[in-house]
Design a protein around this motif. Sequence first.
Motif, PDB file in Angstrom:
ATOM      1  N   GLY A   9      -8.021   0.031   2.873  1.00 40.53           N
ATOM      2  CA  GLY A   9      -6.566   0.054   3.034  1.00 40.53           C
ATOM      3  C   GLY A   9      -5.790  -0.795   2.045  1.00 40.53           C
ATOM      4  O   GLY A   9      -4.777  -1.392   2.405  1.00 40.53           O
ATOM      5  N   ARG A  11      -3.110  -1.848  -0.485  1.00 43.47           N
ATOM      6  CA  ARG A  11      -1.745  -1.440  -0.804  1.00 43.47           C
ATOM      7  C   ARG A  11      -1.133  -2.467  -1.742  1.00 43.47           C
ATOM      8  O   ARG A  11      -1.333  -3.668  -1.558  1.00 43.47           O
ATOM      9  CB  ARG A  11      -0.906  -1.354   0.472  1.00 43.47           C
ATOM     10  CG  ARG A  11      -1.455  -0.361   1.479  1.00 43.47           C
ATOM     11  CD  ARG A  11      -0.784  -0.416   2.840  1.00 43.47           C
ATOM     12  NE  ARG A  11      -0.797  -1.686   3.547  1.00 43.47           N
ATOM     13  CZ  ARG A  11      -1.862  -2.227   4.167  1.00 43.47           C
ATOM     14  NH1 ARG A  11      -3.030  -1.622   4.138  1.00 43.47           N
ATOM     15  NH2 ARG A  11      -1.767  -3.368   4.826  1.00 43.47           N
ATOM     16  N   GLU A  13       2.634  -3.367  -3.637  1.00 46.20           N
ATOM     17  CA  GLU A  13       4.062  -3.090  -3.794  1.00 46.20           C
ATOM     18  C   GLU A  13       4.597  -3.931  -4.940  1.00 46.20           C
ATOM     19  O   GLU A  13       4.242  -5.107  -5.075  1.00 46.20           O
ATOM     20  CB  GLU A  13       4.817  -3.443  -2.514  1.00 46.20           C
ATOM     21  CG  GLU A  13       4.429  -2.608  -1.328  1.00 46.20           C
ATOM     22  CD  GLU A  13       5.156  -3.047  -0.065  1.00 46.20           C
ATOM     23  OE1 GLU A  13       5.978  -3.985  -0.113  1.00 46.20           O
ATOM     24  OE2 GLU A  13       4.895  -2.442   0.981  1.00 46.20           O
ATOM     25  N   HIS A  22       6.005   1.367  -3.867  1.00 42.60           N
ATOM     26  CA  HIS A  22       4.653   1.439  -3.301  1.00 42.60           C
ATOM     27  C   HIS A  22       3.736   2.028  -4.374  1.00 42.60           C
ATOM     28  O   HIS A  22       3.548   3.246  -4.448  1.00 42.60           O
ATOM     29  CB  HIS A  22       4.650   2.287  -2.029  1.00 42.60           C
ATOM     30  CG  HIS A  22       5.540   1.728  -0.969  1.00 42.60           C
ATOM     31  ND1 HIS A  22       5.134   0.737  -0.104  1.00 42.60           N
ATOM     32  CD2 HIS A  22       6.834   1.989  -0.660  1.00 42.60           C
ATOM     33  CE1 HIS A  22       6.126   0.424   0.700  1.00 42.60           C
ATOM     34  NE2 HIS A  22       7.176   1.172   0.383  1.00 42.60           N
ATOM     35  N   ARG A  25      -1.462   2.915  -2.580  1.00 42.94           N
ATOM     36  CA  ARG A  25      -1.423   3.131  -1.127  1.00 42.94           C
ATOM     37  C   ARG A  25      -2.770   3.602  -0.608  1.00 42.94           C
ATOM     38  O   ARG A  25      -3.257   4.659  -1.005  1.00 42.94           O
ATOM     39  CB  ARG A  25      -0.381   4.190  -0.774  1.00 42.94           C
ATOM     40  CG  ARG A  25       1.026   3.724  -0.945  1.00 42.94           C
ATOM     41  CD  ARG A  25       1.974   4.815  -0.521  1.00 42.94           C
ATOM     42  NE  ARG A  25       2.699   5.206  -1.737  1.00 42.94           N
ATOM     43  CZ  ARG A  25       3.523   6.202  -1.815  1.00 42.94           C
ATOM     44  NH1 ARG A  25       3.726   6.971  -0.791  1.00 42.94           N
ATOM     45  NH2 ARG A  25       4.152   6.468  -2.931  1.00 42.94           N
ATOM     46  N   GLY A  26      -3.371   2.802   0.250  1.00 41.63           N
ATOM     47  CA  GLY A  26      -4.543   3.245   0.994  1.00 41.63           C
ATOM     48  C   GLY A  26      -5.819   3.425   0.205  1.00 41.63           C
ATOM     49  O   GLY A  26      -6.567   4.368   0.451  1.00 41.63           O
ATOM     50  N   THR A  50      -5.090  -1.634  -9.042  1.00 38.56           N
ATOM     51  CA  THR A  50      -6.189  -1.815  -8.097  1.00 38.56           C
ATOM     52  C   THR A  50      -7.139  -2.888  -8.611  1.00 38.56           C
ATOM     53  O   THR A  50      -7.511  -3.808  -7.881  1.00 38.56           O
ATOM     54  CB  THR A  50      -6.923  -0.481  -7.866  1.00 38.56           C
ATOM     55  OG1 THR A  50      -6.000   0.449  -7.291  1.00 38.56           O
ATOM     56  CG2 THR A  50      -8.120  -0.651  -6.955  1.00 38.56           C
TER      57      THR A  50
END
Length: 172
Positions: A9, A11, A13, A22, A25-26, A50
């Motif tokens: 999960g 995330r 921002e 965003h 996401r996920g 990431t």
Amino acid sequence: MSPVLDIVGLRVELPTEHGRLHAVRGVDLTIAAGETLSVVGESGCGKSLTALSVMGLLPRGARMRADRLTVAGHECARNRRALARMWGREMAIIFQDPTTALNPTLTVGRQLTEGVILTERLTRALATERAVALLDRVGIPRAADRLGQYPHEFSGGQRQRIMIAMALMGRP
């Protein structure tokens, strides 16, 4: 044995003039010891964010949240200091553009050795020995003679190989 990297999960921002974006996401992924993961996608899809999240290197104002983020068995989702303590020893990053990642005012030798001198408390001689061995391993000719040179004195491909050697200096 626990995974080397386990993300659930994720995330991210980013602040913009119009509010929060965003950007990631996920994201869920797990990497076991000895495995390799290739992340492929369009420009702007969140690959770099990431990776920067996992390293704890997001830009100022960015917010990272994850249901779970463990690196080498350490829970890091809510503890950026835990991530910073692992830099160099348990994880490292090779930035895409060595021209902006290498400091033009410092010799390559200093940039390779300063981290392990501080984190592993190596003598300068031992750190230099490791740096020479790694530069040789990544294909920099006359490695020992080149430690006193600056990044601009190397080709682009050689600078990228210097970044690889730098990432390996702490033996992550």
